[in-house]
Write an enzyme that holds these catalytic residues in place. Structure first.
Site, PDB file in Angstrom:
ATOM      1  N   SER A 241     -11.609  12.170 -13.795  1.00 36.23           N
ATOM      2  CA  SER A 241     -10.909  13.457 -13.636  1.00 36.23           C
ATOM      3  C   SER A 241      -9.559  13.461 -14.351  1.00 36.23           C
ATOM      4  CB  SER A 241     -10.736  13.799 -12.156  1.00 36.23           C
ATOM      5  OG  SER A 241     -10.162  12.721 -11.449  1.00 36.23           O
ATOM      6  N   HIS A 271     -17.970   9.675  -8.761  1.00 37.07           N
ATOM      7  CA  HIS A 271     -16.509   9.885  -8.713  1.00 37.07           C
ATOM      8  C   HIS A 271     -16.205  10.690  -7.437  1.00 37.07           C
ATOM      9  CE1 HIS A 271     -12.481  10.136 -10.116  1.00 37.07           C
ATOM     10  NE2 HIS A 271     -12.570  11.149 -10.962  1.00 37.07           N
ATOM     11  N   HIS A 318     -15.644  -0.093  -7.066  1.00 29.59           N
ATOM     12  CA  HIS A 318     -14.643   0.609  -7.871  1.00 29.59           C
ATOM     13  C   HIS A 318     -14.588  -0.009  -9.257  1.00 29.59           C
ATOM     14  CE1 HIS A 318     -10.913   2.598  -9.041  1.00 29.59           C
ATOM     15  NE2 HIS A 318     -11.222   3.464  -8.089  1.00 29.59           N
ATOM     16  N   ARG A 327      -5.991   3.619  -0.112  1.00 27.41           N
ATOM     17  CA  ARG A 327      -6.216   5.005   0.336  1.00 27.41           C
ATOM     18  C   ARG A 327      -7.201   5.015   1.511  1.00 27.41           C
ATOM     19  NH1 ARG A 327      -8.122   7.459  -5.256  1.00 27.41           N
ATOM     20  NH2 ARG A 327      -9.451   5.620  -5.046  1.00 27.41           N
ATOM     21  N   ASP A 373     -13.327   7.156  -0.651  1.00 27.53           N
ATOM     22  CA  ASP A 373     -14.337   8.121  -0.207  1.00 27.53           C
ATOM     23  C   ASP A 373     -15.098   7.669   1.035  1.00 27.53           C
ATOM     24  OD1 ASP A 373     -13.885  10.018  -2.324  1.00 27.53           O
ATOM     25  OD2 ASP A 373     -14.723   8.517  -3.661  1.00 27.53           O
TER      26      ASP A 373
HETATM   27  N1  HAX Z   1     -23.607   0.075  -4.266  1.00 25.15           N
HETATM   28  C1  HAX Z   1     -24.582  -0.510  -5.001  1.00 25.15           C
HETATM   29  N2  HAX Z   1     -24.418  -0.969  -6.238  1.00 25.15           N
HETATM   30  C2  HAX Z   1     -23.192  -0.880  -6.766  1.00 25.15           C
HETATM   31  C3  HAX Z   1     -22.110  -0.325  -6.068  1.00 25.15           C
HETATM   32  C4  HAX Z   1     -22.345   0.173  -4.770  1.00 25.15           C
HETATM   33  N3  HAX Z   1     -21.410   0.784  -4.062  1.00 25.15           N
HETATM   34  N4  HAX Z   1     -21.024  -0.387  -6.862  1.00 25.15           N
HETATM   35  C5  HAX Z   1     -21.421  -0.949  -8.015  1.00 25.15           C
HETATM   36  N5  HAX Z   1     -22.724  -1.236  -7.973  1.00 25.15           N
HETATM   37  C6  HAX Z   1     -23.572  -1.747  -9.027  1.00 25.15           C
HETATM   38  C7  HAX Z   1     -23.523  -0.805 -10.214  1.00 25.15           C
HETATM   39  O1  HAX Z   1     -24.399   0.304 -10.029  1.00 25.15           O
HETATM   40  C8  HAX Z   1     -23.919  -1.718 -11.346  1.00 25.15           C
HETATM   41  O2  HAX Z   1     -25.327  -1.872 -11.283  1.00 25.15           O
HETATM   42  P1  HAX Z   1     -26.195  -2.048 -12.641  1.00 25.15           P
HETATM   43  O3  HAX Z   1     -25.718  -3.340 -13.240  1.00 25.15           O
HETATM   44  O4  HAX Z   1     -27.587  -2.090 -12.139  1.00 25.15           O
HETATM   45  O5  HAX Z   1     -25.897  -0.866 -13.503  1.00 25.15           O
HETATM   46  C9  HAX Z   1     -23.269  -3.044 -10.939  1.00 25.15           C
HETATM   47  O6  HAX Z   1     -23.045  -2.959  -9.531  1.00 25.15           O
HETATM   48  C10 HAX Z   1     -21.944  -3.292 -11.634  1.00 25.15           C
HETATM   49  O7  HAX Z   1     -21.102  -2.167 -11.412  1.00 25.15           O
HETATM   50  P2  HAX Z   1     -19.520  -2.354 -11.327  1.00 25.15           P
HETATM   51  O8  HAX Z   1     -19.038  -2.868 -12.638  1.00 25.15           O
HETATM   52  O9  HAX Z   1     -19.148  -3.103 -10.105  1.00 25.15           O
HETATM   53  O10 HAX Z   1     -19.023  -0.852 -11.075  1.00 25.15           O
HETATM   54  P3  HAX Z   1     -18.705   0.278 -12.152  1.00 25.15           P
HETATM   55  O11 HAX Z   1     -17.326   0.074 -12.634  1.00 25.15           O
HETATM   56  O12 HAX Z   1     -19.764   0.374 -13.177  1.00 25.15           O
HETATM   57  O13 HAX Z   1     -18.805   1.586 -11.259  1.00 25.15           O
HETATM   58  C11 HAX Z   1     -18.453   2.857  -9.301  1.00 25.15           C
HETATM   59  C12 HAX Z   1     -17.829   1.881 -10.312  1.00 25.15           C
HETATM   60  C13 HAX Z   1     -17.372   3.380  -8.396  1.00 25.15           C
HETATM   61  C14 HAX Z   1     -19.063   4.046 -10.065  1.00 25.15           C
HETATM   62  C15 HAX Z   1     -19.539   2.093  -8.484  1.00 25.15           C
HETATM   63  O14 HAX Z   1     -18.927   1.078  -7.742  1.00 25.15           O
HETATM   64  C16 HAX Z   1     -20.338   3.014  -7.579  1.00 25.15           C
HETATM   65  O15 HAX Z   1     -21.331   3.607  -8.025  1.00 25.15           O
HETATM   66  N6  HAX Z   1     -19.930   3.141  -6.265  1.00 25.15           N
HETATM   67  C17 HAX Z   1     -20.587   4.046  -5.349  1.00 25.15           C
HETATM   68  C18 HAX Z   1     -20.134   5.490  -5.606  1.00 25.15           C
HETATM   69  C19 HAX Z   1     -18.696   5.679  -5.194  1.00 25.15           C
HETATM   70  O16 HAX Z   1     -18.287   5.329  -4.093  1.00 25.15           O
HETATM   71  N7  HAX Z   1     -17.904   6.309  -6.070  1.00 25.15           N
HETATM   72  C20 HAX Z   1     -16.500   6.635  -5.798  1.00 25.15           C
HETATM   73  C21 HAX Z   1     -15.519   5.656  -6.448  1.00 25.15           C
HETATM   74  C22 HAX Z   1     -14.074   6.013  -6.193  1.00 25.15           C
HETATM   75  C23 HAX Z   1     -13.749   7.270  -6.899  1.00 25.15           C
HETATM   76  O17 HAX Z   1     -13.734   7.411  -8.110  1.00 25.15           O
HETATM   77  N8  HAX Z   1     -13.537   8.295  -6.130  1.00 25.15           N
HETATM   78  O18 HAX Z   1     -13.413   9.499  -6.683  1.00 25.15           O
END
Ligand code: HAX
Length: 442
Positions: A241, A271, A318, A327, A373
């Site tokens: 964002s 996000h 994250h 937070r 979140d």
């Molecule tokens: N549950 C399961 N698997 C997860 C995970 C979770 N909460 N968080 C990361 N992973 C997985 C990823 O999907 C990725 O899998 P693949 O290798 O199969 O693609 C692997 O672990 C490595 O990911 P990462 O490097 O740890 O995380 P990223 O930087 O790629 O992504 C995210 C960060 C926040 C998008 C991710 O942790 C996620 O999808 N979390 C759940 C959704 C969420 O809570 N989003 C909000 C984040 C905070 C925010 O921005 N708020 O607005």
């Protein structure tokens, strides 16, 4: 608003030589290197943006202008009898780097109250949406429709100097910020409380109290709103964002285009939309077990079932953080004080004890800890905002504070249009030394 704007201008004049010197004298100094994994991995960790509004340390969490969240909550002035500080004080802090006095905040509140009038066509745009539309789509369109009010565009057409771009941008930003809570509350009432829910703002109230009033919520929802908008305001510049807002504004699109784009980026489940996904996911669990939180084994099974079906655990992980999000902790402490017996809070707390170990055991997520979140929907739910599709609208109002502050500074420091370089897969393969295989048909 003379006081804040004058102070901001002084800060801008002090800062400009630093940026100029870096660009002129140190432009060739190497500060980072880019690995192939970062190019195909969403540019993770590449140091290529600048923002003085906030900085995110992986282990410490966010600092706004150098202050941790507990410091921000302690130092910013509060309304009489309130637990949480004025949101307007945070805008002052993000813009100037200084903690304002109560008088300075009160002057800003008065100024923002004078900017709250919303043209009728915005209500018409909102009303024209079908009631099944997602509130984020409506919010984005409502902000977009306000674009015709942009002062920056008028001044640009009149030939304003580059050095002064920040001034009408400040006016646009402050106007939009003053209006967004009204738009958010109107969307809520249109979708979920259509029988007479709409209330005009009360000019005697600050942003947080006014939002609670327009939502039809009693105390302490004013403090909940203040807390919510403050913790979501900024998370340095690279998240979707914040980056989207900056990117759009870098082409000198006005703040209405930029914030509408920011909202669209926030509407993704990885996000900002994660806060509604957390509630959806929790509901699945609560449908099974009701108000009595099950034992660890049953919770673990639910978490593993989610993972084994190929989904992520919403509210965990994250891209930058490597510890529990502060937070999350701010909201957890609020819950422990105000709603320790809330059934959803008990679920969230019980999950906090099992999810990190499971994510560690699964071995994929780099950060097994909860993010903002995982908690935020719980607080809203407790105070009666149970339509969880709406939660990311609240996030958007908060995030706009940081994004708008950043855009004003981008204009003040004359940052150019953003334009990173892309390459093809062929090029990247060649760069890393992969030899081309003979085409199959050869
Ligand atoms: N549950 C399961 N698997 C997860 C995970 C979770 N909460 N968080 C990361 N992973 C997985 C990823 O999907 C990725 O899998 P693949 O290798 O199969 O693609 C692997 O672990 C490595 O990911 P990462 O490097 O740890 O995380 P990223 O930087 O790629 O992504 C995210 C960060 C926040 C998008 C991710 O942790 C996620 O999808 N979390 C759940 C959704 C969420 O809570 N989003 C909000 C984040 C905070 C925010 O921005 N708020 O607005």
């Amino acid at each position: 608003m003379k006081c804040l704007k004058e102070k901001l201008y002084k800060k801008i004049e002090q800062h400009r030589p630093r940026t100029k010197r870096l660009a002129k004298e140190y432009g060739d100094v190497v500060v980072d290197q880019v690995k192939a994994g970062q190019i195909i991995g969403g540019m993770r960790g590449i140091k290529c943006l600048i923002s003085d509004i906030s900085y995110l340390d992986p282990y410490e969490g966010i600092r706004y202008r150098g202050y941790t969240l507990p410091e921000v909550f302690k130092l910013l002035p509060k309304p009489e009898g309130a637990e949480m500080p004025y949101v307007e004080g945070l805008y002052y802090l993000l813009l100037t780097g200084d903690i304002p006095s109560k008088e300075q905040v009160e002057a800003l509140i008065m100024d923002m109250n004078n900017r709250r009038i919303i043209p009728k066509y915005v209500w018409d745009v909102i009303d024209s949406f079908p009631s099944e539309s997602h509130p984020m789509a409506i919010l984005s369109a409502a902000v977009m429709s306000l674009e015709r009010e942009s002062l920056f565009n008028v001044k640009y057409r009149q030939g304003i100097s580059k050095m002064d771009y920040w001034d009408p941008t400040y006016e646009d930003a402050t106007n939009l910020l003053a209006k967004m809570p009204l738009i958010g509350a109107y969307i809520y009432n249109k979708l979920y409380n259509p029988e007479g829910g709409h209330r005009y703002p009360d000019p005697t109230l600050d942003l947080g109290a006014n939002f609670a009033y327009m939502m039809g919520k009693d105390k302490p929802y004013d403090d909940v709103s203040r807390m919510y908008f403050i913790i979501h305001a900024d998370h340095e510049a690279g998240n979707v964002s914040a980056h989207t807002g900056h990117l759009i504004a870098s082409s000198l699109s006005d703040v209405y285009y930029a914030v509408s784009g920011m909202i669209n980026g926030l509407a993704g489940p990885l996000h900002g939309l994660a806060n509604q996904e957390v509630l959806r996911w929790l509901q699945g669990l609560m449908e099974k077990f009701g108000d009595n939180v099950p034992g660890e084994e049953e919770l673990k099974k639910y978490v593993w079932d989610t993972l084994n079906s190929g989904q992520v655990i919403p509210g965990y992980g994250h891209a930058v953080l490597r510890k529990t999000d502060p937070r999350y902790m701010v909201q957890r402490e609020f819950c422990l004080t105000h709603l320790p017996d809330d059934p959803i809070f008990k679920y969230v707390d019980a999950l906090y004890k099992v999810v990190p170990d499971i994510l560690k055991e699964q071995g994929k997520a780099k950060n097994p800890w909860p993010n903002v979140d995982a908690q935020s929907g719980v607080v809203q739910w407790h105070y009666g905002v149970r339509e969880f599709d709406f939660y990311t609208v609240l996030f958007s109002i908060g995030r706009a504070i940081g994004v708008l502050s950043n855009i004003i500074w981008d204009r003040a420091l004359g940052y150019p249009i953003e334009r990173p370089k892309s390459i093809t897969t062929d090029m990247l393969e060649e760069m890393v030394g992969i030899r081309k295989e003979e085409p199959e048909h050869a």
